[in-house]
Motif scaffolding. Structure first.
Motif, PDB file in Angstrom:
ATOM      1  N   THR A  68     -45.189 -33.105   2.637  1.00 11.43           N
ATOM      2  CA  THR A  68     -45.683 -34.439   2.995  1.00 11.43           C
ATOM      3  C   THR A  68     -44.812 -34.916   4.154  1.00 11.43           C
ATOM      4  OG1 THR A  68     -44.100 -35.628   1.602  1.00 11.43           O
ATOM      5  CG2 THR A  68     -46.158 -34.932   0.544  1.00 11.43           C
ATOM      6  N   ASP A  69     -45.122 -36.066   4.719  1.00 12.52           N
ATOM      7  CA  ASP A  69     -44.152 -36.698   5.604  1.00 12.52           C
ATOM      8  C   ASP A  69     -42.870 -36.898   4.792  1.00 12.52           C
ATOM      9  OD1 ASP A  69     -46.256 -36.788   7.354  1.00 12.52           O
ATOM     10  OD2 ASP A  69     -46.430 -38.982   7.364  1.00 12.52           O
ATOM     11  N   CYS A  70     -41.742 -36.588   5.389  1.00 13.71           N
ATOM     12  CA  CYS A  70     -40.477 -36.599   4.639  1.00 13.71           C
ATOM     13  C   CYS A  70     -39.377 -37.335   5.393  1.00 13.71           C
ATOM     14  CB  CYS A  70     -39.938 -35.177   4.422  1.00 13.71           C
ATOM     15  SG  CYS A  70     -40.846 -34.176   3.255  1.00 13.71           S
ATOM     16  N   LYS A  71     -38.474 -37.912   4.608  1.00 13.37           N
ATOM     17  CA  LYS A  71     -37.155 -38.285   5.101  1.00 13.37           C
ATOM     18  C   LYS A  71     -36.140 -37.441   4.341  1.00 13.37           C
ATOM     19  CE  LYS A  71     -38.237 -42.981   6.556  1.00 13.37           C
ATOM     20  NZ  LYS A  71     -37.926 -44.418   6.434  1.00 13.37           N
ATOM     21  N   LEU A  72     -35.335 -36.707   5.082  1.00 13.10           N
ATOM     22  CA  LEU A  72     -34.358 -35.787   4.503  1.00 13.10           C
ATOM     23  C   LEU A  72     -32.963 -36.205   4.930  1.00 13.10           C
ATOM     24  CD1 LEU A  72     -36.080 -32.446   5.675  1.00 13.10           C
ATOM     25  CD2 LEU A  72     -36.518 -33.689   3.555  1.00 13.10           C
ATOM     26  N   LEU A  73     -31.986 -35.822   4.120  1.00 18.22           N
ATOM     27  CA  LEU A  73     -30.583 -35.922   4.525  1.00 18.22           C
ATOM     28  C   LEU A  73     -29.942 -34.560   4.320  1.00 18.22           C
ATOM     29  CD1 LEU A  73     -27.885 -37.231   5.274  1.00 18.22           C
ATOM     30  CD2 LEU A  73     -27.698 -38.058   2.914  1.00 18.22           C
ATOM     31  N   ASP A  74     -29.457 -33.977   5.417  1.00 19.46           N
ATOM     32  CA  ASP A  74     -28.680 -32.742   5.344  1.00 19.46           C
ATOM     33  C   ASP A  74     -27.220 -33.077   5.626  1.00 19.46           C
ATOM     34  OD1 ASP A  74     -30.962 -31.219   4.927  1.00 19.46           O
ATOM     35  OD2 ASP A  74     -31.028 -30.402   6.963  1.00 19.46           O
ATOM     36  N   ILE A  75     -26.345 -32.521   4.810  1.00 16.09           N
ATOM     37  CA  ILE A  75     -24.902 -32.704   4.984  1.00 16.09           C
ATOM     38  C   ILE A  75     -24.298 -31.336   5.290  1.00 16.09           C
ATOM     39  CG2 ILE A  75     -22.756 -33.426   3.864  1.00 16.09           C
ATOM     40  CD1 ILE A  75     -24.868 -34.976   1.890  1.00 16.09           C
ATOM     41  N   PHE A  76     -23.664 -31.231   6.441  1.00 12.12           N
ATOM     42  CA  PHE A  76     -23.080 -29.958   6.868  1.00 12.12           C
ATOM     43  C   PHE A  76     -21.566 -30.054   6.882  1.00 12.12           C
ATOM     44  CE2 PHE A  76     -27.139 -30.155   9.231  1.00 12.12           C
ATOM     45  CZ  PHE A  76     -27.724 -28.984   8.807  1.00 12.12           C
ATOM     46  N   GLU A  77     -20.920 -28.964   6.463  1.00 15.03           N
ATOM     47  CA  GLU A  77     -19.475 -28.803   6.626  1.00 15.03           C
ATOM     48  C   GLU A  77     -19.191 -27.400   7.131  1.00 15.03           C
ATOM     49  OE1 GLU A  77     -18.012 -30.504   2.525  1.00 15.03           O
ATOM     50  OE2 GLU A  77     -19.894 -29.429   2.636  1.00 15.03           O
ATOM     51  N   PRO A  78     -18.353 -27.195   8.091  1.00 22.20           N
ATOM     52  CA  PRO A  78     -17.719 -28.261   8.878  1.00 22.20           C
ATOM     53  C   PRO A  78     -18.745 -28.952   9.784  1.00 22.20           C
ATOM     54  CG  PRO A  78     -17.240 -26.124   9.847  1.00 22.20           C
ATOM     55  CD  PRO A  78     -17.986 -25.856   8.558  1.00 22.20           C
ATOM     56  N   MET A  79     -18.300 -29.949  10.544  1.00 23.01           N
ATOM     57  CA  MET A  79     -19.156 -30.606  11.523  1.00 23.01           C
ATOM     58  C   MET A  79     -19.907 -29.570  12.355  1.00 23.01           C
ATOM     59  SD  MET A  79     -17.999 -32.932  14.794  1.00 23.01           S
ATOM     60  CE  MET A  79     -16.980 -34.059  13.863  1.00 23.01           C
ATOM     61  N   ARG A  80     -21.190 -29.833  12.649  1.00 26.00           N
ATOM     62  CA  ARG A  80     -21.953 -28.922  13.508  1.00 26.00           C
ATOM     63  C   ARG A  80     -21.708 -29.301  14.961  1.00 26.00           C
ATOM     64  NH1 ARG A  80     -27.226 -26.190  11.082  1.00 26.00           N
ATOM     65  NH2 ARG A  80     -26.757 -24.977  12.956  1.00 26.00           N
ATOM     66  N   GLU A  81     -20.758 -28.612  15.556  1.00 27.24           N
ATOM     67  CA  GLU A  81     -20.338 -28.947  16.922  1.00 27.24           C
ATOM     68  C   GLU A  81     -21.504 -28.836  17.900  1.00 27.24           C
ATOM     69  OE1 GLU A  81     -17.653 -30.237  18.056  1.00 27.24           O
ATOM     70  OE2 GLU A  81     -16.206 -29.975  16.424  1.00 27.24           O
ATOM     71  N   GLU A  82     -22.387 -27.841  17.685  1.00 23.66           N
ATOM     72  CA  GLU A  82     -23.503 -27.655  18.625  1.00 23.66           C
ATOM     73  C   GLU A  82     -24.509 -28.793  18.502  1.00 23.66           C
ATOM     74  OE1 GLU A  82     -23.443 -26.473  15.675  1.00 23.66           O
ATOM     75  OE2 GLU A  82     -25.283 -25.474  15.038  1.00 23.66           O
ATOM     76  N   TYR A  83     -24.574 -29.451  17.334  1.00 28.87           N
ATOM     77  CA  TYR A  83     -25.420 -30.630  17.176  1.00 28.87           C
ATOM     78  C   TYR A  83     -24.720 -31.855  17.774  1.00 28.87           C
ATOM     79  CZ  TYR A  83     -28.717 -28.468  13.811  1.00 28.87           C
ATOM     80  OH  TYR A  83     -29.670 -27.710  13.199  1.00 28.87           O
ATOM     81  N   ALA A  84     -23.403 -31.924  17.583  1.00 28.15           N
ATOM     82  CA  ALA A  84     -22.654 -33.072  18.117  1.00 28.15           C
ATOM     83  C   ALA A  84     -22.803 -33.146  19.634  1.00 28.15           C
ATOM     84  CB  ALA A  84     -21.186 -32.996  17.713  1.00 28.15           C
ATOM     85  N   SER A  85     -22.970 -31.978  20.268  1.00 26.57           N
ATOM     86  CA  SER A  85     -23.148 -31.983  21.717  1.00 26.57           C
ATOM     87  C   SER A  85     -24.570 -32.407  22.101  1.00 26.57           C
ATOM     88  CB  SER A  85     -22.829 -30.601  22.293  1.00 26.57           C
ATOM     89  OG  SER A  85     -23.778 -29.653  21.861  1.00 26.57           O
ATOM     90  N   LEU A  86     -25.508 -32.352  21.155  1.00 28.99           N
ATOM     91  CA  LEU A  86     -26.891 -32.767  21.428  1.00 28.99           C
ATOM     92  C   LEU A  86     -27.077 -34.278  21.304  1.00 28.99           C
ATOM     93  CD1 LEU A  86     -29.026 -30.118  19.472  1.00 28.99           C
ATOM     94  CD2 LEU A  86     -28.664 -30.268  21.951  1.00 28.99           C
ATOM     95  N   GLY A  87     -26.359 -34.874  20.354  1.00 29.44           N
ATOM     96  CA  GLY A  87     -26.549 -36.306  20.172  1.00 29.44           C
ATOM     97  C   GLY A  87     -25.963 -36.804  18.877  1.00 29.44           C
TER      98      GLY A  87
END
Lengths: 118, 118
Positions: free
Chosen positions: B93-112
């Motif tokens: 269905t249309d969803c709202k999700l929460l993903d928690i990553f460890e360690p920080m996803r550096e490649e995502y941090a560079s995206l936004g």
């Protein structure tokens, strides 16, 4: 056989880690996920810990104070609490909360919840 | 002035990290919180990464597969994905999700997203 990957929060035995705050916890890797149910009016007094904490209200309204700044948390908000920042709060309504701690809260892991492989 | 401690998820600029998956991210300490909105029918193909991941459905239904085990995730469930476990899934269905990553996803941090003090 229980799944290694999929968990129903309600099937985790709750632990009352603060008066009126019932925690269902998953301890995994470097973090603890703490799913809390709390009735309106219960308060966790100001305290601090080395762990960073991120708090989300899944249902309800919760008044949170961090380092002297107070906000009403509602779904769609995140409260980010740095290591050693003083914080505490009060359930304004019956609430479901999710607190995420890093590193894992070893003293909570010894109280209950489920501990998962990394 | 924006608060250092309190954040409205909707005010974070979304990034489309997989086709149809719009991420609003907070990077803090050793973790990334990834709030995702995704329309029904979108799929993230099987993949793996060094980060541990914990996935929660805030709204909707999401079919998740981890290491060959498939479950329908609904609110009240947690999916815990160990480091390097193969996983992927589809929004039922249309969803709202929460993903928690460890360690920080550096490649995502560079995206936004927003990067917070520890």
């Amino acid at each position: 056989m229980p799944s290694a990957f999929f968990h129903h929060v309600h099937s985790i035995e709750p632990v009352e880690v603060a008066p009126g705050f019932y925690s269902r916890m998953l301890h995994m890797g470097a973090a603890t996920l703490n799913f809390i149910t709390v009735a309106a009016g219960n308060t966790v007094p100001m305290h601090q810990h080395v762990h960073t904490q991120q708090s989300i209200v899944l249902e309800g309204r919760f008044s949170m104070t961090v380092e002297g700044e107070t906000q009403e948390l509602v779904p769609g908000m995140v409260c980010t609490i740095p290591s050693q920042a003083r914080h505490g709060g009060t359930a304004l309504t019956d609430c479901k909360l999710l607190d995420i701690f890093e590193p894992m809260r070893e003293e909570y892991a010894s109280l209950g919840g489920i501990r998962l492989a990394e």
